[in-house]
Structures are given as structure tokens and as C-alpha cells.
Scaffold this motif. Structure first.
Motif, PDB file in Angstrom:
ATOM      1  N   ASP A 107       0.832  -1.204   0.000  1.00 22.23           N
ATOM      2  CA  ASP A 107       0.000   0.000   0.000  1.00 22.23           C
ATOM      3  C   ASP A 107       0.870   1.261   0.000  1.00 22.23           C
ATOM      4  O   ASP A 107       0.583   2.233  -0.716  1.00 22.23           O
ATOM      5  N   LEU A 108       1.922   1.238   0.818  1.00 20.15           N
ATOM      6  CA  LEU A 108       2.820   2.387   0.890  1.00 20.15           C
ATOM      7  C   LEU A 108       3.575   2.575  -0.427  1.00 20.15           C
ATOM      8  O   LEU A 108       3.774   3.714  -0.882  1.00 20.15           O
ATOM      9  N   LYS A 161      14.545  10.214  -2.058  1.00 21.37           N
ATOM     10  CA  LYS A 161      15.189   9.016  -2.606  1.00 21.37           C
ATOM     11  C   LYS A 161      15.478   8.012  -1.493  1.00 21.37           C
ATOM     12  O   LYS A 161      15.275   6.810  -1.665  1.00 21.37           O
ATOM     13  N   VAL A 162      15.964   8.520  -0.360  1.00 14.04           N
ATOM     14  CA  VAL A 162      16.285   7.655   0.769  1.00 14.04           C
ATOM     15  C   VAL A 162      15.033   6.932   1.261  1.00 14.04           C
ATOM     16  O   VAL A 162      15.051   5.727   1.530  1.00 14.04           O
ATOM     17  N   LEU A 163      13.935   7.662   1.384  1.00 16.86           N
ATOM     18  CA  LEU A 163      12.680   7.056   1.829  1.00 16.86           C
ATOM     19  C   LEU A 163      12.231   5.948   0.880  1.00 16.86           C
ATOM     20  O   LEU A 163      11.814   4.868   1.318  1.00 16.86           O
ATOM     21  N   ALA A 164      12.325   6.216  -0.416  1.00 16.71           N
ATOM     22  CA  ALA A 164      11.924   5.217  -1.412  1.00 16.71           C
ATOM     23  C   ALA A 164      12.832   3.987  -1.349  1.00 16.71           C
ATOM     24  O   ALA A 164      12.369   2.851  -1.450  1.00 16.71           O
ATOM     25  N   LYS A 189       4.666   8.978   7.491  1.00 18.82           N
ATOM     26  CA  LYS A 189       4.618  10.329   8.047  1.00 18.82           C
ATOM     27  C   LYS A 189       5.238  11.343   7.095  1.00 18.82           C
ATOM     28  O   LYS A 189       4.647  12.393   6.815  1.00 18.82           O
ATOM     29  N   GLU A 190       6.417  11.032   6.576  1.00 24.53           N
ATOM     30  CA  GLU A 190       7.133  11.985   5.717  1.00 24.53           C
ATOM     31  C   GLU A 190       6.442  12.176   4.369  1.00 24.53           C
ATOM     32  O   GLU A 190       6.448  13.277   3.816  1.00 24.53           O
ATOM     33  N   PHE A 191       5.861  11.109   3.829  1.00 20.98           N
ATOM     34  CA  PHE A 191       5.189  11.187   2.530  1.00 20.98           C
ATOM     35  C   PHE A 191       3.692  11.482   2.663  1.00 20.98           C
ATOM     36  O   PHE A 191       2.995  11.597   1.652  1.00 20.98           O
ATOM     37  N   LEU A 200       1.076   9.581   3.607  1.00 22.34           N
ATOM     38  CA  LEU A 200       0.362   8.565   2.846  1.00 22.34           C
ATOM     39  C   LEU A 200      -0.946   8.121   3.502  1.00 22.34           C
ATOM     40  O   LEU A 200      -1.691   7.320   2.933  1.00 22.34           O
ATOM     41  N   GLY A 201      -1.206   8.612   4.704  1.00 24.09           N
ATOM     42  CA  GLY A 201      -2.479   8.339   5.354  1.00 24.09           C
ATOM     43  C   GLY A 201      -2.676   6.912   5.833  1.00 24.09           C
ATOM     44  O   GLY A 201      -3.809   6.420   5.899  1.00 24.09           O
ATOM     45  N   LYS A 202      -1.583   6.228   6.186  1.00 23.10           N
ATOM     46  CA  LYS A 202      -1.675   4.838   6.618  1.00 23.10           C
ATOM     47  C   LYS A 202      -1.333   4.657   8.092  1.00 23.10           C
ATOM     48  O   LYS A 202      -1.057   3.535   8.529  1.00 23.10           O
ATOM     49  N   SER A 203      -1.369   5.740   8.869  1.00 20.68           N
ATOM     50  CA  SER A 203      -0.967   5.662  10.279  1.00 20.68           C
ATOM     51  C   SER A 203      -1.869   4.718  11.076  1.00 20.68           C
ATOM     52  O   SER A 203      -1.390   3.968  11.935  1.00 20.68           O
ATOM     53  N   THR A 204      -3.175   4.720  10.797  1.00 21.79           N
ATOM     54  CA  THR A 204      -4.103   3.825  11.504  1.00 21.79           C
ATOM     55  C   THR A 204      -3.781   2.373  11.213  1.00 21.79           C
ATOM     56  O   THR A 204      -3.760   1.519  12.119  1.00 21.79           O
ATOM     57  N   GLN A 205      -3.524   2.060   9.955  1.00 22.15           N
ATOM     58  CA  GLN A 205      -3.183   0.700   9.551  1.00 22.15           C
ATOM     59  C   GLN A 205      -1.880   0.245  10.214  1.00 22.15           C
ATOM     60  O   GLN A 205      -1.791  -0.880  10.723  1.00 22.15           O
TER      61      GLN A 205
END
Length: 231
Positions: free
Chosen positions: A13-14, A29-32, A208-210, A212-217
């Protein structure tokens, strides 16, 4: 589904969310890199686990621990540390080009990367030991620092040909059988929980940095890992 599958699905998903972004900065780039790398490593650990190679899985878990601390450290100064992380890789690439040239190896290109930063330590991208990075990441929490350092040392035993690491799968005498089986049962329980928890730490930062709205998951999965650890 196993906890491995649930966490890997979160990673997918991320990755989908990240693929829709424009990657501009070194920190992007580092995050990816860490997202793709940690997901692939967790998948590899899952395959080892499913085939009973628990001890070998801990060797890959060390990579995840190093990745967590690297990412946390980079996040302390996103611009400077991300650039340093990328530039160090270019330094190693240049050294490889020099080595091959000295061996008169046939190469398709002699082009070298330009290096913006100077590195005194040619073995550590951060110019710090693992403990040194831990001290930066956990400056006011000695207990957390010590626990991560102890975990790192234990995982290193599985990553190097140490007597304690390799010897964990060896039966020297009949009386060792029950001890070995107990150790393997503990390894079977710990490996998925440890590796998934480490990956979720990476996912949390990337989410958090991107944005992406997946904090709950991610929080739900982290709670699931905690519950499994208590059983």
C-alpha cells in the motif's frame, strides 16, 4: 493470514502511494530506497521462516535493525544526512571503478560520480559507529539505547560465523537436543515479531514523511505484533 502477510500488504500500500509521488530530493530518494529494501528483506525473512531457517532469518533481521537506525538518524537532519547517505554510495562506486581500471577490466563506461562531500571514514556512511548513531537517535533514553545495542550484538552473532551463532543449530550430545529444540521454538516465535516490528518502524517514518495516510493501519499492525509477543 500471517503477521508477515499483513505487514507486507501494508508495504505494498505504501509503495503504491509512493509511486504516485515525484521523487525530487535526496531525502525522498532515501525514503523510497528504505521502503523497497525493507519490504523485500521482510519477504525474504518470511520465506526463510516458512522453511524452518529461523537462525538464518535473524541475519537478515540485522539488516532491518541497521535500516531503522539509519533512517532515524537521517531524519535528524534530512538534507545533510540524506545527501551524505547518497554521496557515500557514489564514493564506493568510484572506488569500484578505480579498482576495475587498475585490473585493466573491460568496462562499458569510465564515467565517475562527482562527490560533494569528503569522507574521512571510508567504511561508514554516517562517519559514526552503530553505537554512535544510537546515541544521536536516543540521546536521552539510555535504556532504549542499551536495548538496541544488545539486540544488535545478538543479531551480529547470526550474521558472522561465530560459535554462538552457527553453533545454535549443532547438537554436540544427546542432552543438547531438548535445549536446541527449546531455542528453536523461541527463535520461531521471536523472528516474525522482531522483523515485523522493525519494518513497521520504517513504514511509520515513510508514511509520516510522505503523508500517505496509513498511520491507523500501521498502528493496528504494531498493536497486533505486541499482542502476539505477550502470548
Amino acid at each position: 493470514m500471517s503477521i508477515f502477510d499483513n505487514v507486507l500488504d501494508c508495504g505494498k500500500d505504501l509503495e503504491r502511494g509512493t509511486s504516485e509521488r515525484i521523487i525530487n530530493t535526496d531525502f525522498d530518494k532515501v525514503l523510497a530506497i528504505f521502503l523497497g529494501g525493507s519490504t523485500r528483506t521482510l519477504h525474504a525473512i518470511k520465506l526463510l521462516y516458512e522453511n524452518g531457517f529461523y537462525e538464518e532469518g535473524f541475519s537478515l533481521a540485522r539488516i532491518l535493525l541497521e535500516a531503522v537506525i539509519d533512517l532515524f538518524y537521517i531524519s535528524l537532519n534530512k538534507t545533510k544526512n540524506a545527501e551524505q547517505y547518497i554521496e557515500f554510495d557514489k564514493l564506493k562506486a568510484n572506488e569500484q571503478v578505480d579498482m576495475l581500471s587498475n585490473l585493466n577490466a573491460s568496462m562499458t563506461s569510465q564515467a565517475k560520480f562527482s562527490i560533494k562531500l569528503k569522507f574521512k571514514d571510508k567504511t561508514r556512511w554516517s562517519q559514526l559507529t552503530f553505537k554512535g548513531m544510537l546515541e544521536e537517535v536516543f540521546p536521552n533514553d539510555k535504556q532504549l539505547l542499551d536495548s538496541h545495542l544488545l539486540l544488535y550484538k545478538n543479531l551480529c552473532n547470526h550474521s558472522h560465523p561465530s560459535a554462538s551463532g552457527l553453533g545454535a543449530t549443532v547438537i554436540w550430545a544427546k542432552e543438547d537436543i531438548s535445549m536446541r529444540e527449546e531455542y528453536r521454538e523461541q527463535s520461531k516465535k521471536v523472528l516474525p515479531l522482531l522483523s515485523c516490528q522493525l519494518v513497521l518502524g520504517i513504514y511509520f517514518t515513510i508514511n509520516k514523511e510522505f503523508s500517505l495516510g496509513k498511520s491507523t493501519q500501521i498502528t493496528k499492525l504494531n498493536n497486533e505484533v505486541s499482542k502476539l509477543a505477550q502470548n
